[in-house]
Scaffold this motif. Structure first.
Motif, PDB file in Angstrom:
ATOM      1  N   HIS A 284       0.460  -7.858  13.943  1.00 40.39           N
ATOM      2  CA  HIS A 284       1.671  -8.303  13.260  1.00 40.39           C
ATOM      3  C   HIS A 284       2.361  -7.143  12.552  1.00 40.39           C
ATOM      4  O   HIS A 284       1.776  -6.075  12.310  1.00 40.39           O
ATOM      5  N   LEU A 285       3.616  -7.391  12.194  1.00 42.93           N
ATOM      6  CA  LEU A 285       4.373  -6.456  11.367  1.00 42.93           C
ATOM      7  C   LEU A 285       3.898  -6.545   9.927  1.00 42.93           C
ATOM      8  O   LEU A 285       3.467  -7.614   9.472  1.00 42.93           O
ATOM      9  N   LEU A 286       3.998  -5.452   9.201  1.00 41.06           N
ATOM     10  CA  LEU A 286       3.627  -5.450   7.784  1.00 41.06           C
ATOM     11  C   LEU A 286       4.864  -5.743   6.954  1.00 41.06           C
ATOM     12  O   LEU A 286       5.884  -5.058   7.072  1.00 41.06           O
ATOM     13  N   VAL A 287       4.793  -6.782   6.117  1.00 43.55           N
ATOM     14  CA  VAL A 287       5.928  -7.160   5.280  1.00 43.55           C
ATOM     15  C   VAL A 287       5.458  -7.392   3.848  1.00 43.55           C
ATOM     16  O   VAL A 287       4.282  -7.649   3.603  1.00 43.55           O
ATOM     17  N   ASN A 288       6.405  -7.316   2.897  1.00 41.97           N
ATOM     18  CA  ASN A 288       6.086  -7.649   1.505  1.00 41.97           C
ATOM     19  C   ASN A 288       6.419  -9.115   1.248  1.00 41.97           C
ATOM     20  O   ASN A 288       6.776  -9.864   2.168  1.00 41.97           O
ATOM     21  N   LYS A 289       6.315  -9.536   0.003  1.00 41.65           N
ATOM     22  CA  LYS A 289       6.543 -10.946  -0.324  1.00 41.65           C
ATOM     23  C   LYS A 289       7.993 -11.381  -0.132  1.00 41.65           C
ATOM     24  O   LYS A 289       8.290 -12.574  -0.084  1.00 41.65           O
ATOM     25  N   LYS A 290       8.890 -10.419  -0.035  1.00 40.77           N
ATOM     26  CA  LYS A 290      10.298 -10.735   0.221  1.00 40.77           C
ATOM     27  C   LYS A 290      10.625 -10.677   1.707  1.00 40.77           C
ATOM     28  O   LYS A 290      11.778 -10.796   2.098  1.00 40.77           O
ATOM     29  N   TYR A 299      14.055  -6.923   7.916  1.00 38.34           N
ATOM     30  CA  TYR A 299      13.219  -8.057   7.527  1.00 38.34           C
ATOM     31  C   TYR A 299      12.518  -8.614   8.774  1.00 38.34           C
ATOM     32  O   TYR A 299      12.869  -8.275   9.907  1.00 38.34           O
ATOM     33  N   ALA A 300      11.541  -9.492   8.558  1.00 41.57           N
ATOM     34  CA  ALA A 300      10.843 -10.113   9.688  1.00 41.57           C
ATOM     35  C   ALA A 300      10.373 -11.503   9.299  1.00 41.57           C
ATOM     36  O   ALA A 300      10.120 -11.784   8.118  1.00 41.57           O
ATOM     37  N   CYS A 301      10.252 -12.386  10.298  1.00 43.80           N
ATOM     38  CA  CYS A 301       9.781 -13.752  10.039  1.00 43.80           C
ATOM     39  C   CYS A 301       9.116 -14.295  11.297  1.00 43.80           C
ATOM     40  O   CYS A 301       9.194 -13.711  12.371  1.00 43.80           O
ATOM     41  N   GLY A 302       8.453 -15.451  11.144  1.00 40.17           N
ATOM     42  CA  GLY A 302       7.825 -16.107  12.282  1.00 40.17           C
ATOM     43  C   GLY A 302       6.497 -15.477  12.655  1.00 40.17           C
ATOM     44  O   GLY A 302       5.889 -14.733  11.891  1.00 40.17           O
ATOM     45  N   ASP A 303       6.034 -15.790  13.868  1.00 41.96           N
ATOM     46  CA  ASP A 303       4.725 -15.300  14.271  1.00 41.96           C
ATOM     47  C   ASP A 303       4.706 -13.801  14.491  1.00 41.96           C
ATOM     48  O   ASP A 303       3.635 -13.223  14.708  1.00 41.96           O
ATOM     49  N   ALA A 304       5.858 -13.121  14.414  1.00 44.70           N
ATOM     50  CA  ALA A 304       5.872 -11.654  14.463  1.00 44.70           C
ATOM     51  C   ALA A 304       5.190 -11.040  13.247  1.00 44.70           C
ATOM     52  O   ALA A 304       4.763  -9.889  13.290  1.00 44.70           O
ATOM     53  N   ILE A 305       5.069 -11.805  12.146  1.00 45.12           N
ATOM     54  CA  ILE A 305       4.415 -11.275  10.949  1.00 45.12           C
ATOM     55  C   ILE A 305       3.017 -11.865  10.769  1.00 45.12           C
ATOM     56  O   ILE A 305       2.427 -11.795   9.703  1.00 45.12           O
ATOM     57  N   GLY A 306       2.481 -12.465  11.835  1.00 40.71           N
ATOM     58  CA  GLY A 306       1.118 -12.988  11.789  1.00 40.71           C
ATOM     59  C   GLY A 306       1.093 -14.486  11.577  1.00 40.71           C
ATOM     60  O   GLY A 306       2.117 -15.129  11.379  1.00 40.71           O
ATOM     61  N   GLY A 307      -0.103 -15.036  11.620  1.00 43.84           N
ATOM     62  CA  GLY A 307      -0.247 -16.478  11.454  1.00 43.84           C
ATOM     63  C   GLY A 307      -0.080 -17.196  12.785  1.00 43.84           C
ATOM     64  O   GLY A 307       0.063 -16.584  13.850  1.00 43.84           O
ATOM     65  N   TYR A 308      -0.081 -18.516  12.705  1.00 49.52           N
ATOM     66  CA  TYR A 308      -0.003 -19.327  13.908  1.00 49.52           C
ATOM     67  C   TYR A 308       1.445 -19.626  14.275  1.00 49.52           C
ATOM     68  O   TYR A 308       2.354 -19.531  13.453  1.00 49.52           O
TER      69      TYR A 308
END
Length: 474
Positions: A284-290, A299-308
Motif C-alpha cells: 500500500h501507499l504510505l499516508v498520514n491521518k489526513k 492524497y490517496a484513498c481506497g484499497d490503494a492505501i491498504g485494508g480490504y
C-alpha cells in the motif's frame, strides 16, 4: 495558474465517487481512468447469490412442493447473468458519461507523474496541472510466493468468473483466503454444489474480526461442508495427472482448481511515484491521518492505501481526502465509527473495537453484552435464529464497538455506528422501542444487558439493598 482544483487518478468506484463529490462543490475536476475494470464490482453480488441459493433450498421447509427429483436446481449461468446486470446498473450510476455531464473532465488512458518543472500528471501526451492530486487507483490480487503455484496454475477474483461461467467448471476448489471476498466466495461455491477447502495463515478466517464471532462464522462454514484450515501455510503445489496437489502443513490436499484471494496490492507500478517523493511498500501507499502521501499535494484513498476492498470505507476515505484537498487539510481519518460487513449467511458486521482491543485499552473497565437472535420473534418466524449481537462498552456506558452475526446484521450495525459517532451511551439504546416484530429488537435487548450487569455488581447490590431497606423502614 493550474488547470484543475484536483486531478483524480482513478480506476475504482471510490475515484468516481470522489470526482462527483468534488464537482458538486463547484471545483474544477479531472478524472483519469485506465481501461475499465468491472470484475470486482460484479463480485459484490456473490454473497447475494449465495443467500438466494439458500432461500431456494429452504422452500421445502415451508411446504412448497419440489420437482420430481426432490430438489430445486439453481442455474449458475442465470445467477451470474443476474450479478452482471446488477453490476452494470451500479456502474451506470457513476459512469464516465454521467460524470462528464456533471462537469468532470474524464480522460481515458494511463499516465504517470512528472516532478519538473512543476508537479503534474501526464496522460495521452497531455500534461495535467492541479492544486492537488488524489490516487484512487484500486488494486489487483497479490500472489503469494509458493513453490509450484505458477506452474500448476491458479485463478484470482479477477478471472474466476470466466471459469465459473464455462460449460465445465471445476468441481473441487481450494481457496487461499483471509479476506471478506474470499469468505463470501467460499460459501457461495459450497451452496452452488462445489467441494470447497478454505485455507488461511492466521488464527481467524479474517484477521480484524472479533475472535468469538470469527469462530461462529467458521462453524457455520463447516456445517455447510467447507473444510476450513486456520494457521495453515501452503508450502508447495504440484500438478499431478491433471489434479493440483497442495502441501498445507502436514496435509496433502487434492483439488481441481486453486483460487488465490489472500490480499490486494495497488495499481501504482507505472505512476512514477518515486520521482515525486511518494513512498510505498509492496502492499500500500504510505499516508498520514489526513490521507496525504509523503508528497503532501498527493492524497490517496481506497484499497490503494491498504485494508480490504470494502466500498463504504473507500468512500469515507474519499470524502475526507476531497475535503482536505479542495480547501485546507484539517480533517483526520477515524475508523472507530465506520462499520464494515461480509455478505455471508448469516450476515456479519462489525464496528469499532473488538473485545480484545478494548481489554488492552481499558482492562477491567469494560463490559461485554451479548444477546442471541433465537430470542427474537422475527427470527423464529423467518427461521433465521442463528446469530449473536455483541456490544463492548465501558462501565460508564460509552460504546466502544460491536459485532453482529445474523440476519440483517449489515443494517443493524449502522444503528450502533451512529451511536458511537454521536457519543450516545448504551442506556439510550436500551430505551429504544423497536417495531414489533423486527430484527432491530436485538439491539435493544443487548443494550439492556448493561443495566443487568451493573445491577449484578457487588457495589450496586449493596447500594440497592440499602435503598430498599431504608424505604421499608420508613
Amino acid at each position: 495558474m493550474v488547470d484543475y482544483d484536483i486531478a483524480i487518478v482513478g480506476g475504482s468506484l471510490a475515484g468516481r465517487e470522489a470526482a462527483l463529490k468534488a464537482v458538486r462543490q463547484r471545483a474544477k475536476v479531472a478524472l483519469v481512468e485506465p481501461l475499465l475494470r468491472h470484475d470486482l464490482i460484479q463480485l459484490q453480488g456473490i454473497g447475494e447469490i449465495s443467500n438466494f441459493v439458500r432461500k431456494v433450498n429452504d422452500l421445502t421447509r415451508f411446504g412448497v412442493c419440489t420437482p420430481t427429483d426432490g430438489e430445486y436446481q439453481v442455474s449458475l449461468d442465470k445467477a451470474l447473468l443476474w450479478g452482471s446486470a446488477v453490476a452494470a446498473n451500479v456502474r451506470e450510476q457513476l459512469s464516465p458519461a454521467f460524470l462528464a455531464a456533471q462537469g468532470v473532465d474524464v480522460i481515458v488512458g494511463s499516465g504517470c507523474f512528472q516532478a519538473a518543472p512543476d508537479l503534474s500528471f501526464v496522460v495521452n501526451n497531455r500534461k495535467l496541472s492541479a492544486r492537488n492530486f488524489l490516487l484512487a487507483t484500486g488494486s489487483h490480487p497479490a500472489v503469494p510466493e509458493i513453490e509450484g503455484l505458477h506452474q500448476a496454475g491458479f485463478l484470482t477474483l479477477t478471472n474466476v468468473w470466466q471459469v465459473l461461467g464455462s460449460s465445465t467448471p471445476p468441481k473441487s476448489w481450494v481457496i487461499l483466503g483471509g479476506t471478506p471476498q474470499s469468505v463470501e466466495m467460499a460459501q457461495a461455491l459450497a451452496r452452488l454444489g462445489y467441494e470447497v477447502t478454505f485455507i488461511v495463515n492466521s488464527p481467524c478466517i479474517i484477521s480484524p474480526l472479533d475472535p468469538e464471532i470469527a469462530r461462529l462464522l467458521q462453524a457455520q462454514l463447516e456445517v455447510e461442508g467447507i473444510r476450513v484450515y486456520t494457521q495453515t501455510t501452503v508450502t508447495q503445489i504440484r500438478l499431478i495427472e491433471d489434479k493440483k496437489w497442495l502441501q498445507a502443513g502436514n496435509i496433502a490436499i487434492e483439488t481441481d482448481e486453486i483460487l488465490v484471494a489472500i490480499a490486494e496490492k495497488p495499481f501504482i507500478e507505472s505512476l512514477n511515484l518515486a520521482a515525486v517523493g511518494v513512498k510505498y511498500n509492496s502492499r500500500h501507499l504510505l499516508v498520514n491521518k489526513k490521507l496525504q502521501t509523503t508528497n503532501h499535494r498527493i492524497y490517496a484513498c481506497g484499497d490503494a492505501i491498504g485494508g480490504y476492498n470494502l466500498p463504504n470505507i473507500a468512500n469515507y476515505e474519499a470524502r475526507i481526502a476531497i475535503k482536505n484537498a479542495l480547501l485546507f487539510p484539517r480533517y483526520e481519518i477515524n475508523y472507530q465509527a465506520i462499520p464494515w460487513g461480509i455478505l455471508t449467511q448469516p450476515m456479519l458486521a462489525q464496528v469499532g473495537l473488538t473485545q480484545r482491543q478494548a481489554e488492552n485499552l481499558y482492562g477491567n473497565e469494560i463490559l461485554v453484552l451479548r444477546q442471541y437472535f433465537k430470542t427474537l420473534a422475527s427470527a423464529q418466524l423467518t427461521d433465521e435464529t442463528t446469530g449473536i449481537c455483541k456490544i463492548i462498552v465501558r462501565r460508564n456506558g460509552e460504546i466502544l464497538g460491536a459485532a453482529l452475526l445474523g440476519s440483517q446484521a449489515r443494517e443493524l450495525i449502522n444503528i450502533i455506528a451512529l451511536a458511537i459517532v454521536e457519543k450516545i451511551k448504551i442506556d439510550k439504546l436500551a430505551n429504544l422501542s423497536p417495531v414489533y416484530s423486527s430484527f432491530s429488537e436485538i439491539v435493544e435487548q443487548t443494550a439492556s444487558e448493561w443495566k443487568k450487569q451493573r445491577l449484578e455488581s457487588r457495589k450496586s447490590q449493596d447500594f440497592w439493598d440499602s435503598v430498599f431497606h431504608f424505604l421499608r423502614s420508613r
